[in-house]
Write a protein that holds these residues in place. Structure first.
Motif, PDB file in Angstrom:
ATOM      1  N   LYS A  54       0.827  -1.208   0.000  1.00 39.14           N
ATOM      2  CA  LYS A  54       0.000   0.000   0.000  1.00 39.14           C
ATOM      3  C   LYS A  54       0.864   1.261   0.000  1.00 39.14           C
ATOM      4  O   LYS A  54       0.547   2.235  -0.685  1.00 39.14           O
ATOM      5  N   ASN A  55       1.968   1.247   0.730  1.00 41.32           N
ATOM      6  CA  ASN A  55       2.846   2.418   0.753  1.00 41.32           C
ATOM      7  C   ASN A  55       3.468   2.690  -0.610  1.00 41.32           C
ATOM      8  O   ASN A  55       3.741   3.848  -0.961  1.00 41.32           O
ATOM      9  N   ASN A  56       3.711   1.624  -1.377  1.00 41.10           N
ATOM     10  CA  ASN A  56       4.366   1.769  -2.679  1.00 41.10           C
ATOM     11  C   ASN A  56       3.395   1.723  -3.851  1.00 41.10           C
ATOM     12  O   ASN A  56       3.813   1.812  -5.002  1.00 41.10           O
ATOM     13  N   HIS A  57       2.100   1.562  -3.549  1.00 40.70           N
ATOM     14  CA  HIS A  57       1.075   1.448  -4.605  1.00 40.70           C
ATOM     15  C   HIS A  57       1.487   0.366  -5.613  1.00 40.70           C
ATOM     16  O   HIS A  57       1.404   0.552  -6.827  1.00 40.70           O
ATOM     17  N   CYS A  58       1.933  -0.754  -5.075  1.00 45.04           N
ATOM     18  CA  CYS A  58       2.405  -1.848  -5.924  1.00 45.04           C
ATOM     19  C   CYS A  58       1.664  -3.129  -5.569  1.00 45.04           C
ATOM     20  O   CYS A  58       1.050  -3.232  -4.501  1.00 45.04           O
ATOM     21  N   PRO A  59       1.706  -4.123  -6.427  1.00 42.63           N
ATOM     22  CA  PRO A  59       0.960  -5.361  -6.177  1.00 42.63           C
ATOM     23  C   PRO A  59       1.695  -6.337  -5.261  1.00 42.63           C
ATOM     24  O   PRO A  59       2.927  -6.306  -5.145  1.00 42.63           O
ATOM     25  N   ILE A  60       0.914  -7.195  -4.639  1.00 42.29           N
ATOM     26  CA  ILE A  60       1.434  -8.388  -3.991  1.00 42.29           C
ATOM     27  C   ILE A  60       1.312  -9.528  -4.995  1.00 42.29           C
ATOM     28  O   ILE A  60       0.251  -9.742  -5.582  1.00 42.29           O
ATOM     29  N   VAL A  61       2.402 -10.257  -5.198  1.00 43.99           N
ATOM     30  CA  VAL A  61       2.417 -11.378  -6.132  1.00 43.99           C
ATOM     31  C   VAL A  61       2.514 -12.665  -5.324  1.00 43.99           C
ATOM     32  O   VAL A  61       3.431 -12.829  -4.509  1.00 43.99           O
ATOM     33  N   CYS A  76      -3.495 -14.768  -2.816  1.00 41.38           N
ATOM     34  CA  CYS A  76      -3.980 -13.447  -3.243  1.00 41.38           C
ATOM     35  C   CYS A  76      -5.409 -13.212  -2.775  1.00 41.38           C
ATOM     36  O   CYS A  76      -5.771 -12.106  -2.341  1.00 41.38           O
ATOM     37  N   ASN A  77      -6.243 -14.236  -2.842  1.00 44.98           N
ATOM     38  CA  ASN A  77      -7.622 -14.105  -2.368  1.00 44.98           C
ATOM     39  C   ASN A  77      -7.668 -13.750  -0.889  1.00 44.98           C
ATOM     40  O   ASN A  77      -8.506 -12.952  -0.447  1.00 44.98           O
ATOM     41  N   HIS A  78      -6.781 -14.331  -0.118  1.00 42.53           N
ATOM     42  CA  HIS A  78      -6.715 -14.014   1.304  1.00 42.53           C
ATOM     43  C   HIS A  78      -6.324 -12.557   1.531  1.00 42.53           C
ATOM     44  O   HIS A  78      -6.894 -11.872   2.393  1.00 42.53           O
ATOM     45  N   PHE A  79      -5.354 -12.081   0.776  1.00 42.20           N
ATOM     46  CA  PHE A  79      -4.948 -10.682   0.909  1.00 42.20           C
ATOM     47  C   PHE A  79      -6.119  -9.754   0.587  1.00 42.20           C
ATOM     48  O   PHE A  79      -6.352  -8.760   1.283  1.00 42.20           O
ATOM     49  N   LEU A 116      -9.325 -10.396   0.778  1.00 38.31           N
ATOM     50  CA  LEU A 116     -10.336 -10.471   1.831  1.00 38.31           C
ATOM     51  C   LEU A 116      -9.904  -9.685   3.062  1.00 38.31           C
ATOM     52  O   LEU A 116     -10.741  -9.109   3.767  1.00 38.31           O
ATOM     53  N   SER A 117      -8.623  -9.647   3.304  1.00 40.16           N
ATOM     54  CA  SER A 117      -8.109  -8.922   4.455  1.00 40.16           C
ATOM     55  C   SER A 117      -8.145  -7.416   4.248  1.00 40.16           C
ATOM     56  O   SER A 117      -8.421  -6.654   5.179  1.00 40.16           O
ATOM     57  N   ASP A 118      -7.855  -6.977   3.019  1.00 44.34           N
ATOM     58  CA  ASP A 118      -7.829  -5.538   2.714  1.00 44.34           C
ATOM     59  C   ASP A 118      -8.198  -5.354   1.244  1.00 44.34           C
ATOM     60  O   ASP A 118      -7.407  -5.654   0.357  1.00 44.34           O
ATOM     61  N   HIS A 119      -9.404  -4.846   1.001  1.00 41.13           N
ATOM     62  CA  HIS A 119      -9.898  -4.717  -0.370  1.00 41.13           C
ATOM     63  C   HIS A 119      -9.111  -3.699  -1.196  1.00 41.13           C
ATOM     64  O   HIS A 119      -9.192  -3.707  -2.426  1.00 41.13           O
ATOM     65  N   SER A 120      -8.348  -2.850  -0.520  1.00 39.55           N
ATOM     66  CA  SER A 120      -7.633  -1.806  -1.262  1.00 39.55           C
ATOM     67  C   SER A 120      -6.293  -2.275  -1.802  1.00 39.55           C
ATOM     68  O   SER A 120      -5.646  -1.555  -2.566  1.00 39.55           O
ATOM     69  N   ASP A 177       0.113 -25.466   4.978  1.00 40.35           N
ATOM     70  CA  ASP A 177      -0.611 -24.577   4.066  1.00 40.35           C
ATOM     71  C   ASP A 177      -1.585 -23.642   4.768  1.00 40.35           C
ATOM     72  O   ASP A 177      -2.422 -23.013   4.136  1.00 40.35           O
ATOM     73  N   LYS A 178      -1.485 -23.531   6.091  1.00 39.84           N
ATOM     74  CA  LYS A 178      -2.352 -22.607   6.827  1.00 39.84           C
ATOM     75  C   LYS A 178      -2.009 -21.164   6.458  1.00 39.84           C
ATOM     76  O   LYS A 178      -0.857 -20.825   6.180  1.00 39.84           O
ATOM     77  N   VAL A 179      -3.029 -20.303   6.459  1.00 42.39           N
ATOM     78  CA  VAL A 179      -2.828 -18.882   6.161  1.00 42.39           C
ATOM     79  C   VAL A 179      -3.070 -18.074   7.426  1.00 42.39           C
ATOM     80  O   VAL A 179      -4.103 -18.223   8.083  1.00 42.39           O
ATOM     81  N   ASP A 180      -2.121 -17.198   7.775  1.00 40.98           N
ATOM     82  CA  ASP A 180      -2.196 -16.439   9.023  1.00 40.98           C
ATOM     83  C   ASP A 180      -2.630 -14.989   8.829  1.00 40.98           C
ATOM     84  O   ASP A 180      -2.249 -14.117   9.602  1.00 40.98           O
ATOM     85  N   ILE A 181      -3.458 -14.721   7.814  1.00 39.12           N
ATOM     86  CA  ILE A 181      -3.896 -13.334   7.600  1.00 39.12           C
ATOM     87  C   ILE A 181      -5.152 -13.046   8.406  1.00 39.12           C
ATOM     88  O   ILE A 181      -5.223 -12.086   9.172  1.00 39.12           O
TER      89      ILE A 181
END
Length: 267
Positions: free
Chosen positions: A100-107, A113-116, A118-122, A150-154
């Motif tokens: 978010k600080n860099n206005h760049c994507p998470i790959v 990616c779906n988890h990210f 769901l955690s933050d729509h922006s 394979d657990k996700v901690d978000i």
């Protein structure tokens, strides 16, 4: 043009001086003995790497603000993408903040990616796939299998999972294989046979990943040109001696480099 010598001032014709200057002067823009740099890798602790080419920077598994062994402010990170190998807290780390600080994507994998999202729509994401090479502005990424939880901690109450992965990152024609968190698996040899790996980041802490001795078996499979150790010492149960790792790797004929915290190497 004049220059000082032990015997006084000598007169040197300007043409000769220029030829001598061009021939003898170091290329001050290059800190790598005048060899061309294709990729720079900075170790940010645990499994986090800052990877740079001439025009782009990406960060892998940015576990920074909660890492007890480092003092890096995530707000100081300037990158074009955040790459995440899997969903555990010590790899997700500060991914959302940095993106978010860099206005760049998470790959990451599609599931992660779906988890990210769901955690933050922006937040912006780019889905990568195991075995599929994805071309992006800053280079190429391909995910590999990894043998790990394979657990996700978000999101604490979300019980879904996402596959752990390794990362094949290519910038300026050089490929880094960041193995993520993994144990040994047979397909490692196929990865080595089908890719020219300039450098591989091997987890050596054991318990959750390969240990020192197992990483030697990995190296024999993937056949990278150079190796660096990651994922050790951060927690009490993954203590490992990188000097011992280097000695054992080198005795088996492998080219290794120990990168200290915040240190950069060039390939």
């Amino acid at each position: 043009v004049f220059s000082v010598s032990p015997i006084g001032y000598l007169y040197i014709p300007i043409q000769t001086f220029l030829l001598l200057f061009i021939a003898k002067s170091p290329k001050i823009t290059m800190k790598e003995n005048a060899t061309e740099v294709f990729m720079k890798i900075t170790y940010l602790g645990h499994a986090s790497l800052l990877v740079q080419s001439k025009n782009y920077s990406v960060i892998i598994d940015p576990y920074l603000s909660k890492n007890p062994l480092i003092d890096i402010d995530p707000k100081s990170i300037n990158v074009d993408a955040v790459i995440v190998s899997h969903g555990h807290h010590d790899h997700i780390g500060d991914s959302i903040t940095i993106a978010k600080n860099n206005h760049c994507p998470i790959v990451a994998s599609r599931q992660l990616c779906n988890h990210f999202l769901l955690s933050d729509h922006s937040v912006s994401t780019i889905s990568a796939q195991i075995g599929v090479r994805t071309q992006l502005a800053w280079g190429e990424i391909e995910l590999t299998p990894a043998i790990h939880g394979d657990k996700v901690d978000i999101i604490n109450n979300l019980k879904d999972t996402a596959p752990p992965t390794g990362i094949l990152l290519t910038m300026n024609g050089k490929t880094l294989y960041h193995l993520g968190d993994t144990y040994l698996f047979d397909e490692m040899k196929t990865i080595g046979d089908t890719h020219t790996i300039a450098i591989a980041a091997l987890p050596i802490g054991g318990i959750y990943t390969t240990d020192i001795d197992e990483s030697i078996i990995v190296a024999k499979k993937i056949k990278a040109k150079q190796y660096i150790p990651i994922h050790y010492d951060t927690f009490e149960d993954i203590q490992a001696n990188p000097a011992e790792w280097q000695e054992k790797m080198q005795s088996n004929g492998f080219n290794t480099t120990l990168i200290n915290y915040k240190e950069t190497i060039s390939i």
